[in-house]
Design an enzyme around this catalytic site. Structure first.
Site, PDB file in Angstrom:
ATOM      1  N   TRP A 151       0.808  -1.221   0.000  1.00  0.00           N
ATOM      2  CA  TRP A 151       0.000   0.000   0.000  1.00  0.00           C
ATOM      3  C   TRP A 151       0.835   1.263   0.000  1.00  0.00           C
ATOM      4  CZ3 TRP A 151       1.745   2.390   4.253  1.00  0.00           C
ATOM      5  CH2 TRP A 151       2.251   1.580   5.277  1.00  0.00           C
ATOM      6  N   ASN A 152       2.166   1.155   0.143  1.00  0.00           N
ATOM      7  CA  ASN A 152       2.933   2.406   0.311  1.00  0.00           C
ATOM      8  C   ASN A 152       3.145   3.152  -1.001  1.00  0.00           C
ATOM      9  OD1 ASN A 152       4.747   0.386  -0.477  1.00  0.00           O
ATOM     10  ND2 ASN A 152       6.441   1.255   0.685  1.00  0.00           N
ATOM     11  N   LYS A 175      -2.710  -8.061  -7.583  1.00  0.00           N
ATOM     12  CA  LYS A 175      -3.533  -8.074  -6.374  1.00  0.00           C
ATOM     13  C   LYS A 175      -3.036  -6.992  -5.415  1.00  0.00           C
ATOM     14  CE  LYS A 175      -3.126  -9.627  -2.474  1.00  0.00           C
ATOM     15  NZ  LYS A 175      -3.565  -8.365  -1.853  1.00  0.00           N
ATOM     16  N   PRO A 176      -3.629  -5.805  -5.520  1.00  0.00           N
ATOM     17  CA  PRO A 176      -3.267  -4.764  -4.545  1.00  0.00           C
ATOM     18  C   PRO A 176      -4.023  -5.008  -3.244  1.00  0.00           C
ATOM     19  CG  PRO A 176      -4.875  -3.909  -6.118  1.00  0.00           C
ATOM     20  CD  PRO A 176      -4.643  -5.355  -6.492  1.00  0.00           C
ATOM     21  N   GLY A 227       6.470  -6.601  -0.475  1.00  0.00           N
ATOM     22  CA  GLY A 227       5.787  -6.483   0.804  1.00  0.00           C
ATOM     23  C   GLY A 227       6.732  -6.843   1.928  1.00  0.00           C
ATOM     24  N   SER A 228       6.178  -7.226   3.054  1.00  0.00           N
ATOM     25  CA  SER A 228       7.008  -7.459   4.241  1.00  0.00           C
ATOM     26  C   SER A 228       7.737  -8.800   4.154  1.00  0.00           C
ATOM     27  CB  SER A 228       6.132  -7.432   5.490  1.00  0.00           C
ATOM     28  OG  SER A 228       5.209  -8.493   5.431  1.00  0.00           O
ATOM     29  N   GLU A 247      10.542  -8.780  -3.295  1.00  0.00           N
ATOM     30  CA  GLU A 247      11.096  -7.506  -2.815  1.00  0.00           C
ATOM     31  C   GLU A 247      10.498  -7.218  -1.453  1.00  0.00           C
ATOM     32  OE1 GLU A 247      12.419  -4.845  -5.339  1.00  0.00           O
ATOM     33  OE2 GLU A 247      11.329  -5.421  -7.125  1.00  0.00           O
ATOM     34  N   CYS A 281      10.381   1.245   1.657  1.00  0.00           N
ATOM     35  CA  CYS A 281      11.234   0.099   1.998  1.00  0.00           C
ATOM     36  C   CYS A 281      12.681   0.526   2.198  1.00  0.00           C
ATOM     37  CB  CYS A 281      11.150  -0.962   0.920  1.00  0.00           C
ATOM     38  SG  CYS A 281      11.529  -0.316  -0.713  1.00  0.00           S
TER      39      CYS A 281
HETATM   40  P1  NAD Z   1       2.415  -7.029   3.563  1.00  0.00           P
HETATM   41  O1  NAD Z   1       3.441  -8.102   3.493  1.00  0.00           O
HETATM   42  O2  NAD Z   1       1.516  -6.965   4.727  1.00  0.00           O
HETATM   43  O3  NAD Z   1       1.458  -7.083   2.285  1.00  0.00           O
HETATM   44  C1  NAD Z   1       1.969  -7.059   0.961  1.00  0.00           C
HETATM   45  C2  NAD Z   1       0.970  -7.752   0.043  1.00  0.00           C
HETATM   46  O4  NAD Z   1       0.898  -9.135   0.389  1.00  0.00           O
HETATM   47  C3  NAD Z   1      -0.462  -7.212   0.167  1.00  0.00           C
HETATM   48  O5  NAD Z   1      -1.052  -7.209  -1.113  1.00  0.00           O
HETATM   49  C4  NAD Z   1      -1.130  -8.247   1.062  1.00  0.00           C
HETATM   50  O6  NAD Z   1      -2.526  -8.307   0.906  1.00  0.00           O
HETATM   51  C5  NAD Z   1      -0.467  -9.519   0.579  1.00  0.00           C
HETATM   52  N1  NAD Z   1      -0.495 -10.630   1.529  1.00  0.00           N
HETATM   53  C6  NAD Z   1      -0.537 -10.570   2.884  1.00  0.00           C
HETATM   54  N2  NAD Z   1      -0.506 -11.828   3.400  1.00  0.00           N
HETATM   55  C7  NAD Z   1      -0.430 -12.676   2.336  1.00  0.00           C
HETATM   56  C8  NAD Z   1      -0.370 -14.084   2.225  1.00  0.00           C
HETATM   57  N3  NAD Z   1      -0.378 -14.881   3.296  1.00  0.00           N
HETATM   58  N4  NAD Z   1      -0.299 -14.633   0.985  1.00  0.00           N
HETATM   59  C9  NAD Z   1      -0.267 -13.848  -0.118  1.00  0.00           C
HETATM   60  N5  NAD Z   1      -0.346 -12.497  -0.071  1.00  0.00           N
HETATM   61  C10 NAD Z   1      -0.423 -11.914   1.152  1.00  0.00           C
HETATM   62  O7  NAD Z   1       3.227  -5.672   3.362  1.00  0.00           O
HETATM   63  P2  NAD Z   1       2.655  -4.200   3.435  1.00  0.00           P
HETATM   64  O8  NAD Z   1       2.432  -3.841   4.859  1.00  0.00           O
HETATM   65  O9  NAD Z   1       1.534  -4.067   2.469  1.00  0.00           O
HETATM   66  O10 NAD Z   1       3.869  -3.370   2.847  1.00  0.00           O
HETATM   67  C11 NAD Z   1       4.913  -2.865   3.600  1.00  0.00           C
HETATM   68  C12 NAD Z   1       6.151  -3.728   3.456  1.00  0.00           C
HETATM   69  O11 NAD Z   1       6.524  -3.801   2.094  1.00  0.00           O
HETATM   70  C13 NAD Z   1       7.340  -3.147   4.182  1.00  0.00           C
HETATM   71  O12 NAD Z   1       8.014  -4.166   4.854  1.00  0.00           O
HETATM   72  C14 NAD Z   1       8.207  -2.597   3.049  1.00  0.00           C
HETATM   73  O13 NAD Z   1       9.579  -2.534   3.341  1.00  0.00           O
HETATM   74  C15 NAD Z   1       7.926  -3.566   1.964  1.00  0.00           C
HETATM   75  N6  NAD Z   1       8.229  -2.976   0.668  1.00  0.00           N
HETATM   76  C16 NAD Z   1       9.321  -3.432  -0.014  1.00  0.00           C
HETATM   77  C17 NAD Z   1       9.664  -2.868  -1.227  1.00  0.00           C
HETATM   78  C18 NAD Z   1      10.866  -3.351  -2.003  1.00  0.00           C
HETATM   79  O14 NAD Z   1      10.985  -2.994  -3.174  1.00  0.00           O
HETATM   80  N7  NAD Z   1      11.756  -4.144  -1.418  1.00  0.00           N
HETATM   81  C19 NAD Z   1       8.912  -1.814  -1.739  1.00  0.00           C
HETATM   82  C20 NAD Z   1       7.798  -1.372  -1.010  1.00  0.00           C
HETATM   83  C21 NAD Z   1       7.462  -1.969   0.189  1.00  0.00           C
END
Ligand code: NAD
Length: 479
Positions: A151-152, A175-176, A227-228, A247, A281
């Site tokens: 979401w960032n 899938k956002p 994501g995380s 990532e 990130c």
């Molecule tokens: P998140 O991991 O909570 O969610 C990311 C995505 O994964 C969302 O679409 C979410 O719905 C989905 N998701 C959650 N659980 C899942 C599962 N069990 N199976 C499949 N999909 C699932 O992360 P967030 O809070 O949305 O984003 C913030 C994180 O993203 C931070 O840690 C940040 O550092 C990281 N990030 C990394 C980069 C990079 O390029 N390395 C860029 C932006 C953000």
């Protein structure tokens, strides 16, 4: 009045057949701004089937035809930048003038880059041991990708997958998260307008269950995840044998050496901590300052912090908006309380700002004398905080930078080229930026983590969206 959004599946705008609707609340205003229908399993299957059918034809398009398609998409997106940016600000919270407009323009660059890159995606001609054989390689599309995005940067990050994904001949299902899909859905109107074949791109917002359905789906060939680290770990354990680009989280250190331009270091460290309210990130998650320049750094950083304007994100002077969601704000609360318990000194800020429409507006915060064991130093805070740590010398600073499992992007401030290389050779991080913020970013830069850390493996080039195929031809006896 809340807007009823539609899913984008198989080139059509649909409510889908799911039972659930997510009520999208703006972090900026607190208002219920949209209803997001969540897809059912049947909707997901339909998106995957349509993607496979569309990709089966699309894979035969020439590189130049695909490039032309992407340029048409970019042109259509270009006509809608203000509206997409407005929606992004409303649903994500980032300041419209200071960030969101530039962010969408930059996101569109992924189409332009990919259109250029694909025309030079050359294979190899490989010498053979047998004089009658000829051997070539081709970059074939992987097939259907699922892009699971955070979401960032709710528009930019999906396009990091859609642009190069399409250029290389793939289909992409995005899938956002259910709470920031609107800007991307608005942008998807450009796919229709540009004549993108139906099904080649679908957008189905949702949470973990919908992500898991894609990750484990037989019809998905590649996973693009941003994501995380915690979610990334789950995805890796579930996805089986699929191609992947992962990532994940970062804990970007900025190192300030004795020979640095301290004023520039302070300004860029502050910027790296407040840009997008720290929800990046590669944000400046901690500064490691050498003892000898600590006081001077703090003095300049306090001055730079005065330029941070927390405010309503459509206000022209605002350069920092609210945090996007309560879990992120609550994590900031926890990290700051923990740092205070461990004796760190809060120099400015320190909590949520009163008097705004939601409780997600957070003061820009600087904390000094942060012990290395503090959560704010060890973990990704993902909020507007600059923790200051000190090191005795360069070796101490490099060792501290490396005591992390999140080596994504680091910065070093020094006026010595020798020292710049000394650090680059030692800091274990996907990117090392010399004399600029950890938030330095170009749309074409190779970006990813360091092996053995929890940052994942990112993208180097368009090649990662392809499978190598070797063609061997026996010409019979050529003599
Ligand atoms: P998140 O991991 O909570 O969610 C990311 C995505 O994964 C969302 O679409 C979410 O719905 C989905 N998701 C959650 N659980 C899942 C599962 N069990 N199976 C499949 N999909 C699932 O992360 P967030 O809070 O949305 O984003 C913030 C994180 O993203 C931070 O840690 C940040 O550092 C990281 N990030 C990394 C980069 C990079 O390029 N390395 C860029 C932006 C953000």
């Amino acid at each position: 009045m809340a807007q009823d959004l539609r899913l984008y599946i198989a080139g059509e705008w649909t409510e889908g057949t799911g039972d659930d609707v997510h009520e999208l609340i703006s972090p900026a205003t607190g208002e219920h701004i949209a209803n997001v229908p969540l897809p059912s399993r049947a909707d997901i299957d339909r998106a995957v089937a349509a993607a496979r059918e569309a990709q089966d034809d699309f894979r035969h398009w020439s590189a130049f035809e695909r490039a032309e398609l992407l340029l048409r998409v970019a042109e259509m997106v270009g006509e809608n930048v203000e509206e997409i940016a407005r929606i992004q600000t409303l649903e994500q919270g980032k300041p419209y003038h200071a960030e969101s407009l530039g962010d969408i323009t930059e996101a569109n660059q992924y189409f332009y880059n990919a259109a250029e890159d694909v025309k030079r995606l050359e294979g190899r001609v490989i010498p053979t041991s047998d004089r009658n054989k000829r051997m070539f390689t081709f970059h074939r599309p992987v097939g259907v990708w699922a892009a699971i995005t955070p979401w960032n940067f709710p528009v930019t990050i999906p396009l990091e997958y859609v642009g190069p994904g399409l250029a290389a001949g793939n289909a992409v299902i995005v899938k956002p998260p259910e709470f920031t899909p609107w800007g991307l859905l608005k942008l998807a109107e450009a796919f229709d307008a540009a004549g993108v074949p139906k099904g080649l791109v679908s957008i189905i917002p949702g949470g973990a269950a919908i992500g898991e359905a894609l990750v484990t789906h037989d019809g998905i060939d590649g996973i693009g995840f941003t994501g995380s680290s915690a979610t990334g770990r789950k995805i890796i354990s579930m996805m089986g044998i699929k191609r992947s680009i992962m990532e994940m989280s970062g804990n970007g250190p900025t190192i300030v050496t004795e020979d640095a331009n301290i004023d520039a270091a302070a300004q860029l460290a502050v910027f790296g901590a407040y840009f997008n309210a720290g929800q990046v990130c590669c944000a400046t998650e901690r500064v490691i300052v050498l003892d000898a320049v600590h006081d001077e750094f703090v003095e300049h950083a306090l001055k730079a912090a005065q330029d941070v304007r927390l405010g309503e994100p459509f206000d022209e002077v605002t350069n920092m908006g609210p945090l996007n969601n309560e879990p992120t704000a609550a994590k900031m609360d926890r990290h700051l309380a923990d740092a205070a318990d461990r004796g760190a000194e809060i120099l400015t800020g320190g909590g949520r700002a009163p008097g705004f429409p939601t409780d997600l507006y957070y003061d820009f915060t600087m904390i000094d004398r942060v012990p290395e064991e503090a959560m704010v130093a060890r973990e990704e805070s993902f909020g507007p905080v600059l923790p200051i740590l000190t090191a005795h010398d360069d070796a101490d600073a490099a060792a501290m930078a490396n005591r992390t499992h999140l080596g994504l992007q680091a910065a070093v401030f020094t006026s010595s080229l020798k020292k710049a290389f000394w650090y680059a050779d030692r800091v274990r991080s996907g990117t090392v930026v010399i004399n600029d913020s950890t938030d330095f970013w170009e749309t074409f830069q190779p970006f990813g983590g360091a092996a053995g850390t929890d940052t994942g493996w990112g993208r180097g080039s368009l090649v990662e969206f392809t499978d190598p195929q070797t063609l061997v031809i026996d010409l019979g006896n050529v003599q």
